[in-house]
Scaffold this motif. Structure first.
Motif, short mmCIF file in Angstrom:
data_model
loop_
_atom_site.label_atom_id
_atom_site.label_comp_id
_atom_site.label_asym_id
_atom_site.label_seq_id
_atom_site.Cartn_x
_atom_site.Cartn_y
_atom_site.Cartn_z
N LEU A 283 0.89 -1.18 -0.18
CA LEU A 283 -0.28 0.12 -0.10
C LEU A 283 0.86 1.30 0.21
O LEU A 283 0.53 2.54 0.13
CB LEU A 283 -0.74 0.03 1.15
N ILE A 284 2.07 1.25 0.02
CA ILE A 284 3.14 2.47 0.51
C ILE A 284 2.62 3.64 -0.40
O ILE A 284 2.41 4.34 -0.54
CB ILE A 284 4.37 2.17 0.31
N ASN A 285 3.11 3.23 -1.75
CA ASN A 285 2.83 3.64 -2.99
C ASN A 285 1.37 4.31 -3.63
O ASN A 285 0.74 5.14 -4.24
CB ASN A 285 3.56 3.14 -4.55
N LEU A 286 0.83 4.27 -2.42
CA LEU A 286 -0.49 4.42 -2.84
C LEU A 286 -0.89 5.37 -1.65
O LEU A 286 -2.44 6.21 -1.64
CB LEU A 286 -2.24 3.32 -2.70
N ASN A 287 0.07 6.17 -1.25
CA ASN A 287 0.06 6.88 -0.37
C ASN A 287 -1.07 7.08 0.84
O ASN A 287 -2.26 7.92 0.56
CB ASN A 287 -0.44 8.25 -0.74
N VAL A 288 -1.60 5.94 1.51
CA VAL A 288 -3.34 5.63 1.66
C VAL A 288 -2.72 6.18 3.36
O VAL A 288 -1.46 5.45 4.31
CB VAL A 288 -3.59 4.68 1.59
N HIS A 289 -4.03 7.01 4.41
CA HIS A 289 -3.57 6.84 5.59
C HIS A 289 -3.95 5.59 6.39
O HIS A 289 -4.94 5.97 6.30
CB HIS A 289 -4.05 8.43 5.98
N ILE A 290 -2.92 4.96 6.76
CA ILE A 290 -3.92 3.21 7.66
C ILE A 290 -3.30 3.85 9.29
O ILE A 290 -2.55 4.40 9.55
CB ILE A 290 -2.70 2.03 7.17
N THR A 308 -8.36 0.15 10.25
CA THR A 308 -8.71 1.09 9.15
C THR A 308 -8.37 2.58 8.29
O THR A 308 -7.29 2.83 8.20
CB THR A 308 -8.76 2.33 10.56
N VAL A 309 -8.87 3.03 7.66
CA VAL A 309 -8.72 3.72 6.05
C VAL A 309 -9.34 5.09 6.05
O VAL A 309 -10.99 4.83 6.42
CB VAL A 309 -8.37 3.49 4.90
N PRO A 310 -9.04 6.40 5.60
CA PRO A 310 -10.54 7.42 4.88
C PRO A 310 -11.40 6.61 4.18
O PRO A 310 -10.72 5.91 3.30
CB PRO A 310 -9.26 7.84 4.46
N VAL A 311 -12.62 6.93 4.13
CA VAL A 311 -13.90 6.84 3.81
C VAL A 311 -13.43 6.78 2.29
O VAL A 311 -13.28 5.82 1.05
CB VAL A 311 -14.28 6.77 3.68
N ASP A 312 -12.05 8.12 1.52
CA ASP A 312 -11.92 8.19 0.73
C ASP A 312 -10.64 8.06 0.04
O ASP A 312 -10.75 7.28 -1.50
CB ASP A 312 -12.15 9.88 0.31
N ASP A 313 -10.47 7.26 0.56
CA ASP A 313 -9.80 5.88 0.47
C ASP A 313 -9.63 4.46 0.05
O ASP A 313 -9.08 3.94 -1.00
CB ASP A 313 -8.09 5.52 1.01
N LEU A 314 -11.07 3.95 -0.32
CA LEU A 314 -11.18 3.03 0.04
C LEU A 314 -10.96 2.41 -1.42
O LEU A 314 -10.94 1.40 -1.59
CB LEU A 314 -12.85 2.57 0.65
N GLU A 315 -11.95 2.96 -2.43
CA GLU A 315 -11.74 2.35 -3.98
C GLU A 315 -10.70 2.42 -3.79
O GLU A 315 -10.28 1.69 -5.53
CB GLU A 315 -12.95 3.59 -4.67
N ARG A 316 -9.92 3.41 -4.02
CA ARG A 316 -8.31 3.54 -5.05
C ARG A 316 -7.76 2.25 -3.94
O ARG A 316 -6.65 1.95 -4.66
CB ARG A 316 -7.99 4.87 -4.14
N ILE A 317 -7.57 1.86 -3.34
CA ILE A 317 -6.79 0.64 -2.41
C ILE A 317 -7.38 -0.84 -2.84
O ILE A 317 -6.74 -1.83 -2.40
CB ILE A 317 -6.79 0.96 -0.84
N LEU A 318 -8.95 -1.14 -2.60
CA LEU A 318 -9.54 -1.98 -2.84
C LEU A 318 -9.30 -2.91 -3.99
O LEU A 318 -7.95 -4.08 -3.59
CB LEU A 318 -10.81 -1.94 -3.13
N PRO A 319 -8.48 -2.89 -5.31
CA PRO A 319 -7.73 -3.97 -5.94
C PRO A 319 -6.54 -4.07 -5.57
O PRO A 319 -6.06 -5.70 -5.59
CB PRO A 319 -6.85 -2.20 -7.27
N THR A 320 -5.48 -3.91 -4.40
CA THR A 320 -4.64 -3.37 -4.06
C THR A 320 -4.74 -4.61 -3.03
O THR A 320 -4.00 -6.19 -3.05
CB THR A 320 -3.57 -2.43 -3.27
N ILE A 321 -5.55 -4.67 -2.42
CA ILE A 321 -5.91 -5.18 -1.35
C ILE A 321 -6.29 -7.28 -1.24
O ILE A 321 -5.96 -8.21 -1.35
CB ILE A 321 -7.18 -5.13 0.01
N ASN A 322 -7.34 -6.99 -2.13
CA ASN A 322 -7.64 -8.13 -3.07
C ASN A 322 -6.29 -8.94 -3.96
O ASN A 322 -7.00 -10.54 -3.67
CB ASN A 322 -9.16 -7.35 -4.34
#
Ligand code: ASP
Ligand code: MG
Length: 405
Positions: A283-290, A308-322
């Protein structure tokens, strides 16, 4: 030259009348012997209007074009404020972020300031002009316009104050200062006369909505004197941000609620070294605040990992987590959106177990289940169900004696 940086938020410049008030206030500051540098936000809800306009044109606009668009909001305010000051007979000049020498990285919509070249601002100040700077924006080395993330004008103000070696930075806003909790939710929240940089930073990060967290971080690092006060009631002193008083006994200073988060759980992750590293490094390169991370000891060599993550980051990180789930053979992820993070903040509070047990006891009394807990030296946060979050905020605020009466 005694430079003072003043920042006026969106509500303070929401209409012609208010822009005139700000102009008068700035001139008054100049007449007191200061050289004012004034940072302004976009008028009223302009930024929101621009965002919704963009979404009607393209549901997923590029962040570069979003920044190009959003930066226009602040540009309107600076020009109008400069005109208002000139109409009152003083000299002023408005400058965009780029004209002010604010260089950022190229992370559009969340850019960070790399450097500020103050030559232009200093030249205008020595020409005896009041300098008006567009908040929330800068430019890349290539000259592309960037923005600093929602609420970023605070960061522009503090960064300029530091770069210009200002006497102080004043943040003018639509409330009287920093409160023990959000006064829009809890009517009898108390105004704080002072608060430490650390406590304010924690509250800002925890969703108190009072200040852009990076601005507080910058002020703390550079010991920039910071004051948060009302743009409407100049008679009020506001809240002064100070260094910590080490002698103070541990005490809850504020209670915050962040409802803009989601909880993601990855069930049945194989229990072996390197698994958490694999998930979070992806998730590093996605600049998400975990934020909170919880690993449950589970069964037969498997764990559940939740965070937990900010709701605004959800869509962006889902593919990586999946992709991670597929790779390690975990169960499909579970996303819970109706969660909220309730936190108490105060220097040293985790050293007094009465405070933690008091918090958990109060939440228990309300019949609310705590899903996750995290602590630092100065905060305790609980993830709870969103449906009872506001009630919990109110009760916990009262329990720690923070009400005005
Ligand atoms: N206008 C921008 C926003 O609404 C920046 C700011 O107000 O600080 O987020
Ligand atoms: Mg703001």
């Amino acid at each position: 030259m005694k430079i003072i940086v003043q920042k006026y938020g969106g509500t303070s410049v929401a209409n012609v009348e208010r822009i005139r008030n700000v102009a008068a206030r700035v001139i008054e500051t100049k007449n007191k012997g200061f050289s004012p540098v004034v940072v302004v936000s976009a008028m009223g809800d302009t930024t929101d209007v621009l965002i919704s306009l963009a979404k009607q044109i393209n549901p997923k606009p590029s962040t570069r074009e979003m920044d190009m668009l959003m930066a226009t909001g602040e540009q309107t305010s600076i020009a109008l404020l400069a005109m208002a000051i000139e109409a009152l007979g003083e000299r002023a000049v408005s400058l965009t972020g780029a004209q002010s020498g604010i260089k950022t990285d190229d992370f559009f919509s969340k850019a960070k300031i790399d450097s500020i070249d103050t030559i232009r601002i200093k030249k205008e100040l020595s020409d005896d002009k009041i300098v008006i700077v567009a908040g929330f924006q800068g430019a890349t080395d290539d000259g592309d316009i960037t923005t600093l993330g929602r609420g970023g004008s605070d960061t522009t103000a503090v960064a300029l104050a530091v770069a210009l070696d200002a006497e102080k930075c004043e943040i003018y806003t639509d409330v009287l200062g920093i409160y023990t909790t959000d006064p829009r939710i809890v009517k009898d929240a108390s105004l704080l006369e002072s608060i430490s940089y650390d406590e304010l930073l924690e509250m800002a990060k925890l969703g108190a909505g009072v200040m852009h967290p990076r601005s507080v971080e910058l002020a703390r690092k550079n010991k920039m004197p910071l004051i948060v006060r009302s743009a409407f009631d100049y008679g009020q002193d506001g809240t002064e941000i100070i260094e910590v008083n080490e002698m103070e006994k541990a005490q809850v200073r504020g209670v915050t609620l962040d409802e803009d988060i989601v909880r993601i759980s990855v069930p049945n992750v194989p229990d072996r070294p390197g698994i958490a590293y694999k998930l979070f490094s992806s998730l590093i390169n996605l600049n998400v605040h975990i934020d909170m991370i919880l690993q449950n000891l589970n069964h037969d060599g498997f764990n559940d990992i939740s965070f937990t993550v900010p709701v605004d980051d959800l869509e962006r990180i889902l593919p990586t987590i999946n992709a991670f789930v597929d790779e390690v053979g975990a169960s499909p992820i579970v996303v819970k959106k109706d969660v909220a993070k309730l936190s108490i903040v105060g220097t040293g509070i985790t050293s007094d177990v009465k405070i933690a047990s008091g918090l958990f006891g109060k939440i228990y009394e309300l019949g609310i289940n705590i899903e996750m807990i995290s602590t630092s030296e100065i905060k305790i946060s609980c993830i709870i169900d969103q449906s009872q979050a506001k009630q919990a905020l109110e009760e916990v605020h009262k329990y720690f004696g923070l009400n005005t009466q």
